[in-house]
Design a protein around this motif. Sequence first.
Motif, PDB file in Angstrom:
ATOM      1  N   CYS A 175     -15.671 -10.667  -2.395  1.00  0.00           N
ATOM      2  CA  CYS A 175     -15.770  -9.741  -1.266  1.00  0.00           C
ATOM      3  C   CYS A 175     -17.191  -9.696  -0.707  1.00  0.00           C
ATOM      4  N   GLU A 176     -18.165  -9.690  -1.587  1.00  0.00           N
ATOM      5  CA  GLU A 176     -19.566  -9.699  -1.143  1.00  0.00           C
ATOM      6  C   GLU A 176     -19.862 -10.932  -0.299  1.00  0.00           C
ATOM      7  N   GLU A 177     -19.320 -12.066  -0.710  1.00  0.00           N
ATOM      8  CA  GLU A 177     -19.613 -13.335  -0.047  1.00  0.00           C
ATOM      9  C   GLU A 177     -18.795 -13.557   1.222  1.00  0.00           C
ATOM     10  N   ASN A 178     -17.751 -12.766   1.424  1.00  0.00           N
ATOM     11  CA  ASN A 178     -16.843 -13.011   2.554  1.00  0.00           C
ATOM     12  C   ASN A 178     -16.579 -11.752   3.378  1.00  0.00           C
ATOM     13  N   LYS A 179     -17.607 -10.939   3.552  1.00  0.00           N
ATOM     14  CA  LYS A 179     -17.433  -9.677   4.276  1.00  0.00           C
ATOM     15  C   LYS A 179     -16.918  -9.891   5.696  1.00  0.00           C
ATOM     16  N   GLY A 180     -17.443 -10.870   6.381  1.00  0.00           N
ATOM     17  CA  GLY A 180     -17.005 -11.123   7.753  1.00  0.00           C
ATOM     18  C   GLY A 180     -15.551 -11.537   7.822  1.00  0.00           C
ATOM     19  N   MET A 181     -15.164 -12.422   6.952  1.00  0.00           N
ATOM     20  CA  MET A 181     -13.783 -12.907   6.923  1.00  0.00           C
ATOM     21  C   MET A 181     -12.795 -11.787   6.611  1.00  0.00           C
ATOM     22  N   LEU A 182     -13.217 -10.833   5.785  1.00  0.00           N
ATOM     23  CA  LEU A 182     -12.328  -9.758   5.332  1.00  0.00           C
ATOM     24  C   LEU A 182     -12.407  -8.507   6.205  1.00  0.00           C
ATOM     25  N   LYS A 183     -13.145  -8.544   7.262  1.00  0.00           N
ATOM     26  CA  LYS A 183     -13.302  -7.375   8.128  1.00  0.00           C
ATOM     27  C   LYS A 183     -11.938  -6.880   8.615  1.00  0.00           C
ATOM     28  N   ALA A 184     -11.717  -5.577   8.482  1.00  0.00           N
ATOM     29  CA  ALA A 184     -10.428  -4.983   8.870  1.00  0.00           C
ATOM     30  C   ALA A 184     -10.616  -3.495   9.117  1.00  0.00           C
ATOM     31  N   ASP A 185      -9.563  -2.869   9.626  1.00  0.00           N
ATOM     32  CA  ASP A 185      -9.597  -1.423   9.874  1.00  0.00           C
ATOM     33  C   ASP A 185      -9.018  -0.635   8.719  1.00  0.00           C
ATOM     34  N   ILE A 186      -8.143  -1.254   7.940  1.00  0.00           N
ATOM     35  CA  ILE A 186      -7.525  -0.588   6.785  1.00  0.00           C
ATOM     36  C   ILE A 186      -7.043  -1.657   5.820  1.00  0.00           C
ATOM     37  N   ILE A 187      -7.032  -1.326   4.532  1.00  0.00           N
ATOM     38  CA  ILE A 187      -6.452  -2.208   3.524  1.00  0.00           C
ATOM     39  C   ILE A 187      -5.137  -1.596   3.068  1.00  0.00           C
ATOM     40  N   LEU A 188      -4.087  -2.376   3.119  1.00  0.00           N
ATOM     41  CA  LEU A 188      -2.740  -1.917   2.786  1.00  0.00           C
ATOM     42  C   LEU A 188      -2.343  -2.484   1.424  1.00  0.00           C
ATOM     43  N   VAL A 189      -1.995  -1.600   0.502  1.00  0.00           N
ATOM     44  CA  VAL A 189      -1.731  -1.988  -0.884  1.00  0.00           C
ATOM     45  C   VAL A 189      -0.377  -1.444  -1.340  1.00  0.00           C
ATOM     46  N   SER A 190       0.416  -2.295  -1.982  1.00  0.00           N
ATOM     47  CA  SER A 190       1.624  -1.831  -2.668  1.00  0.00           C
ATOM     48  C   SER A 190       1.529  -2.292  -4.114  1.00  0.00           C
ATOM     49  N   ASP A 191       0.917  -1.474  -4.936  1.00  0.00           N
ATOM     50  CA  ASP A 191       0.773  -1.761  -6.362  1.00  0.00           C
ATOM     51  C   ASP A 191       0.862  -0.455  -7.146  1.00  0.00           C
ATOM     52  N   THR A 192       1.548   0.507  -6.553  1.00  0.00           N
ATOM     53  CA  THR A 192       1.732   1.826  -7.159  1.00  0.00           C
ATOM     54  C   THR A 192       3.206   2.194  -7.072  1.00  0.00           C
ATOM     55  N   GLY A 193       3.531   3.426  -7.404  1.00  0.00           N
ATOM     56  CA  GLY A 193       4.920   3.827  -7.432  1.00  0.00           C
ATOM     57  C   GLY A 193       5.218   5.021  -6.560  1.00  0.00           C
ATOM     58  N   MET A 194       6.479   5.452  -6.619  1.00  0.00           N
ATOM     59  CA  MET A 194       6.929   6.644  -5.914  1.00  0.00           C
ATOM     60  C   MET A 194       7.654   7.540  -6.905  1.00  0.00           C
ATOM     61  N   ILE A 195       7.832   8.786  -6.537  1.00  0.00           N
ATOM     62  CA  ILE A 195       8.355   9.774  -7.477  1.00  0.00           C
ATOM     63  C   ILE A 195       9.766   9.437  -7.945  1.00  0.00           C
ATOM     64  N   ALA A 196      10.635   9.101  -7.014  1.00  0.00           N
ATOM     65  CA  ALA A 196      12.014   8.748  -7.335  1.00  0.00           C
ATOM     66  C   ALA A 196      12.571   7.914  -6.189  1.00  0.00           C
ATOM     67  N   GLN A 197      13.708   7.302  -6.431  1.00  0.00           N
ATOM     68  CA  GLN A 197      14.268   6.419  -5.415  1.00  0.00           C
ATOM     69  C   GLN A 197      14.570   7.149  -4.113  1.00  0.00           C
ATOM     70  N   ASP A 198      14.878   8.433  -4.202  1.00  0.00           N
ATOM     71  CA  ASP A 198      15.178   9.211  -3.000  1.00  0.00           C
ATOM     72  C   ASP A 198      14.061  10.196  -2.658  1.00  0.00           C
ATOM     73  N   ILE A 199      12.917  10.066  -3.327  1.00  0.00           N
ATOM     74  CA  ILE A 199      11.784  10.949  -3.051  1.00  0.00           C
ATOM     75  C   ILE A 199      10.542  10.095  -2.815  1.00  0.00           C
ATOM     76  N   PRO A 200      10.276   9.734  -1.573  1.00  0.00           N
ATOM     77  CA  PRO A 200       9.107   8.897  -1.294  1.00  0.00           C
ATOM     78  C   PRO A 200       7.813   9.651  -1.547  1.00  0.00           C
ATOM     79  N   SER A 201       6.780   8.896  -1.872  1.00  0.00           N
ATOM     80  CA  SER A 201       5.471   9.498  -2.086  1.00  0.00           C
ATOM     81  C   SER A 201       4.402   8.484  -1.732  1.00  0.00           C
TER      82      SER A 201
END
Length: 457
Positions: free
Chosen positions: A163-189
């Motif tokens: 990341c230090e070496e490629n700051k320009g290439m990685l420039k963005a407005d937000i980082i979107l991550v899906s590596d976490t969970g939610m409370i239940a299948q019918d309860i988004p979090s």
Amino acid sequence: MKDVKKYIDENKDRFLEELFELIRIPSISAEAEHKDDMVRCANKWKEFLLAAGADHAEVMPTKGNPVVFGRKTIDPAKPTVLVYGHYDVMPVAPLELWNTKPFEPVVKDGHIWARGADDDKGQSFMHAKAFEFMVRTGQLPCNVKFMLEGEEEIGSGSLYAFCEENKGMLKADIILVSDTGMIAQDIPSITSGLRGLCYWDVEVTGANHDLHSGIYGGAVANPINILCKMIASLHDENNHITIPGFYDDVLVISDEERALMAQAPFDLDKYQKELEIKTVHGEKGYSTNERTGIRPCLDVCGIWGGHTGEGSKTVLPSKAHAKISTRLVANQDFEKISKMFKEYFESIAPNCVTVKVTPSHGGASYVSPLEMTAYKAAEKAYQTTYGKRPIPTRSGGSIPIVAGFEKILGIKSILMGFGLGSDAIHAPNENYPLFNFYRGIETIPYFYEYFTEMSEK
């Protein structure tokens, strides 16, 4: 997002087969024998990103495992979303506890069963397919970049320098991550916070070699006994960590967020029955969810010494070992805590032994403010597909690189996880519900739509 459900329905079998190609590669970053598999998995990701519609994708070397980078630019004036995920997985031992072969994915009872089905191949792959849908239907509203690493399960050691070496290439407005969970299948979090981490290896040495426990027992210190006593002293009767200054920087969350978190349904009896425990255990004055989300903790992850094989051996061991970790919360500096623990634990050692503490790895905690644009866009996306407002949660787990992104790149992250507590990540029989996999692909495009609209106002 027009026809997203239709697109998923028409392509869902292909989506699974492609995901299974990734899962079948045993990309275990913690085991050196899988070094070639890491490269193979990275190249497979490059192939999928290009097929999904990326203008460019490449496998970029690091000091460790390679990083896969891809991008799609539709208009430089538009917002840019950087999708982060990881293609490495945890080891599979003990193999005998698996009901299926860990790298031969099986669909059964509405779940994908395999190592990496959820963490993080399944969740990362949702983003590739959501991106594919938006590109192929001409509905991609902003620029997209992808960054997939192969060391998350071992601390992301090479990614910080990348990341230090490629700051320009990685420039963005937000980082979107899906590596976490939610409370239940019918309860988004939405995960609004992650705990930080410190990890240490501890070695306690007594005599210069193992001794006969009859001849020397009671006259020479037993390092295992001493280590156990030292560890026990790290908590008081209220399960409060006793290291001086440990809580000095703990950030107390607002009453408003604490009230929102309390809306999450939690069945204590069910929780205890599922774990087959008589009662929960933790810091006095906090609920179970608060103990794992907004409070730090300290745990022994492994302890050994002396004779541990079959039968008896009357030995007074020369050495005892432990692996100790702590989970940290907002505002706690993991480097400060790492030094604090080392100095304190070595200072409480009696003169009859020598104690050596070696810091292993760590990372900072992370907070995603509820008022930021990306959080509001994610909230609206979940409301669109689930029909209800997601509940903010503070995860007990850690993704240290997320805080690293903010420090190095100056970019906040939004954590849109679709996993469940029952997915057995890091354990035998990891699985991922098909419902969550497909619902994730459906929800993610709405985030892009709403984030772009809100950012351009």
